[in-house]
Design an enzyme around this catalytic site. Structure first.
Site, PDB file in Angstrom:
ATOM      1  N   GLY A  19       0.796  -1.218   0.000  1.00 43.87           N
ATOM      2  CA  GLY A  19       0.000   0.000   0.000  1.00 43.87           C
ATOM      3  C   GLY A  19       0.829   1.269   0.000  1.00 43.87           C
ATOM      4  O   GLY A  19       0.472   2.250   0.644  1.00 43.87           O
ATOM      5  N   ALA A  20       1.920   1.254  -0.747  1.00 40.06           N
ATOM      6  CA  ALA A  20       2.858   2.384  -0.715  1.00 40.06           C
ATOM      7  C   ALA A  20       2.526   3.470  -1.728  1.00 40.06           C
ATOM      8  O   ALA A  20       3.267   4.439  -1.847  1.00 40.06           O
ATOM      9  CB  ALA A  20       4.275   1.885  -0.957  1.00 40.06           C
ATOM     10  N   ASN A  21       1.421   3.330  -2.451  1.00 35.52           N
ATOM     11  CA  ASN A  21       1.111   4.299  -3.490  1.00 35.52           C
ATOM     12  C   ASN A  21       0.393   5.534  -2.962  1.00 35.52           C
ATOM     13  O   ASN A  21       0.231   6.524  -3.680  1.00 35.52           O
ATOM     14  CB  ASN A  21       0.253   3.653  -4.579  1.00 35.52           C
ATOM     15  CG  ASN A  21      -1.071   3.133  -4.046  1.00 35.52           C
ATOM     16  OD1 ASN A  21      -1.076   2.231  -3.213  1.00 35.52           O
ATOM     17  ND2 ASN A  21      -2.179   3.688  -4.496  1.00 35.52           N
ATOM     18  N   THR A  22      -0.024   5.504  -1.701  1.00 35.15           N
ATOM     19  CA  THR A  22      -0.790   6.626  -1.178  1.00 35.15           C
ATOM     20  C   THR A  22      -0.654   6.705   0.341  1.00 35.15           C
ATOM     21  O   THR A  22      -0.191   5.767   0.987  1.00 35.15           O
ATOM     22  CB  THR A  22      -2.288   6.475  -1.551  1.00 35.15           C
ATOM     23  OG1 THR A  22      -3.003   7.658  -1.190  1.00 35.15           O
ATOM     24  CG2 THR A  22      -2.916   5.282  -0.847  1.00 35.15           C
ATOM     25  N   GLY A  23      -1.024   7.836   0.904  1.00 35.89           N
ATOM     26  CA  GLY A  23      -1.126   7.985   2.348  1.00 35.89           C
ATOM     27  C   GLY A  23       0.140   7.706   3.127  1.00 35.89           C
ATOM     28  O   GLY A  23       1.239   8.099   2.736  1.00 35.89           O
ATOM     29  N   ILE A  24      -0.027   7.007   4.251  1.00 34.57           N
ATOM     30  CA  ILE A  24       1.091   6.715   5.138  1.00 34.57           C
ATOM     31  C   ILE A  24       2.150   5.887   4.416  1.00 34.57           C
ATOM     32  O   ILE A  24       3.348   6.104   4.590  1.00 34.57           O
ATOM     33  CB  ILE A  24       0.603   5.946   6.385  1.00 34.57           C
ATOM     34  CG1 ILE A  24      -0.412   6.768   7.162  1.00 34.57           C
ATOM     35  CG2 ILE A  24       1.778   5.591   7.295  1.00 34.57           C
ATOM     36  CD1 ILE A  24      -1.149   5.976   8.216  1.00 34.57           C
ATOM     37  N   GLY A  25       1.721   4.935   3.602  1.00 41.79           N
ATOM     38  CA  GLY A  25       2.666   4.092   2.887  1.00 41.79           C
ATOM     39  C   GLY A  25       3.558   4.890   1.961  1.00 41.79           C
ATOM     40  O   GLY A  25       4.766   4.653   1.870  1.00 41.79           O
ATOM     41  N   SER A 146      -3.641   0.072  14.866  1.00 39.90           N
ATOM     42  CA  SER A 146      -4.330   1.323  15.195  1.00 39.90           C
ATOM     43  C   SER A 146      -4.770   1.291  16.647  1.00 39.90           C
ATOM     44  O   SER A 146      -5.061   0.228  17.201  1.00 39.90           O
ATOM     45  CB  SER A 146      -5.562   1.515  14.305  1.00 39.90           C
ATOM     46  OG  SER A 146      -6.337   2.619  14.745  1.00 39.90           O
ATOM     47  N   TYR A 173     -13.466  -2.857  11.367  1.00 42.00           N
ATOM     48  CA  TYR A 173     -12.114  -2.290  11.248  1.00 42.00           C
ATOM     49  C   TYR A 173     -11.361  -2.464  12.563  1.00 42.00           C
ATOM     50  O   TYR A 173     -10.180  -2.832  12.576  1.00 42.00           O
ATOM     51  CB  TYR A 173     -12.215  -0.810  10.879  1.00 42.00           C
ATOM     52  CG  TYR A 173     -10.887  -0.099  10.784  1.00 42.00           C
ATOM     53  CD1 TYR A 173      -9.987  -0.372   9.756  1.00 42.00           C
ATOM     54  CD2 TYR A 173     -10.528   0.868  11.721  1.00 42.00           C
ATOM     55  CE1 TYR A 173      -8.772   0.284   9.666  1.00 42.00           C
ATOM     56  CE2 TYR A 173      -9.311   1.538  11.639  1.00 42.00           C
ATOM     57  CZ  TYR A 173      -8.442   1.247  10.601  1.00 42.00           C
ATOM     58  OH  TYR A 173      -7.232   1.897  10.518  1.00 42.00           O
TER      59      TYR A 173
END
Length: 285
Positions: A19-25, A146, A173
């Site tokens: 998930g490195a394409n957006t946000g925290i990643g 989280s 979640y």
């Protein structure tokens, strides 16, 4: 927030981030690249990953590698692991970052959406890469959990095999994030003495795409009180690189410091989750 981002030299260290394409990643990938790491970015599509690849390449002169990965499809998880292993590279950090929250449905492999992506997909990926991590030790597995895991009162093992039951997807979640903490604890026990250490991290309430499924007008309101993705990446980078954590394992970290997890994060539940997870992914090992 503590400025816990270690400037450890990561030259020669190989890092795989989901998930490195957006946000925290994305922010985590950039910070690790700036410290010299060789990156493998495991994301759903090359098209959506291309901008971060170009951004990192321009900033560091080192081009990250792309791996196709759909965590909701266990066959895709197996193919991703096989593709990486075919590279015959070491693996020094596996960063289980990708996640979804506030969405409803089920995964292609038949799990409740958040649980299937946030836990089951990462469980299988880690298991398929476990031998490579041990071979590359010292190595680390960092899983983004989280503080919301405190809201879960355990795991209903029947419910996680069905589509999301709640209207918001937020209770599910929380269960998936408790699973992340339990997974980290049990993985630490199973890897004891191998040189591979594990960490579950709370990035803070971050205005990232994990909340893209939360409906309007709630989504923009909750984001008003959240941290930036750069701030949210700090604890992930800290656990992936800090020399002082080299002998620590299985812990839960918030604001770049070890914290006590939920009272429901018990050794017994962790063992039960692991047993069931092994059964669920057996056909993809």
């Amino acid at each position: 927030m503590t400025d816990g981002v270690s400037r450890t030299d990561m030259t020669g260290r190989v890092v795989l981030i989901t998930g490195a394409n957006t946000g925290i990643g994305r922010a985590t990938a950039m910070q690790l690249a700036e410290q010299g790491a060789e990156l493998y970015l495991a994301c759903r599509t090359a098209e959506r990953t291309r901008p971060v690849v170009e951004e990192i390449t321009e900033a560091t002169g080192r081009k990250p590698h792309y791996l196709q990965l759909d965590l909701g499809d266990l066959e895709s998880v197996r193919e991703c692991a096989q593709t990486f292993l075919a590279e015959r590279k070491p693996l020094h950090v596996l960063l289980n970052n990708a996640g979804v929250g506030g969405r409803r449905g089920s995964t292609a492999s038949g799990f409740e959406l958040a649980f299937g992506i946030n836990h089951v997909g990462h469980f299988l990926l880690t298991e398929l890469l476990r031998d490579k991590l041990v071979e590359s030790a010292p190595a680390r597995v960092v899983t983004v959990a989280s503080t919301v895991h405190f809201n879960a009162r355990g795991i209903d093992f029947e419910a996680v095999r069905k589509p999301t039951a709640s209207r918001t997807g937020l209770p599910e979640y929380a269960v998936s994030k408790l699973a992340n903490v339990l997974f980290t604890q049990e993985l630490a026990r199973r890897l004891e003495g191998t040189g591979v250490t594990t960490y579950a991290v709370h990035p803070g309430a971050v205005a990232s795409d994990v909340w893209r499924g939360v409906p309007w007008p709630i989504r923009p309101l909750i984001k008003l009180f959240m941290r930036s993705t750069e701030e949210g990446a700090a604890t992930s980078v800290y656990c992936a690189t800090a020399p002082e954590l080299a002998t620590e394992t299985g812990g839960y970290y918030d604001d770049c410091a070890a914290k006590e997890p939920s009272k429901y994060a018990t050794r017994e539940l962790a063992a039960e989750l692991w047993r069931r997870s092994e059964e669920w992914v057996a056909d993809y090992r």
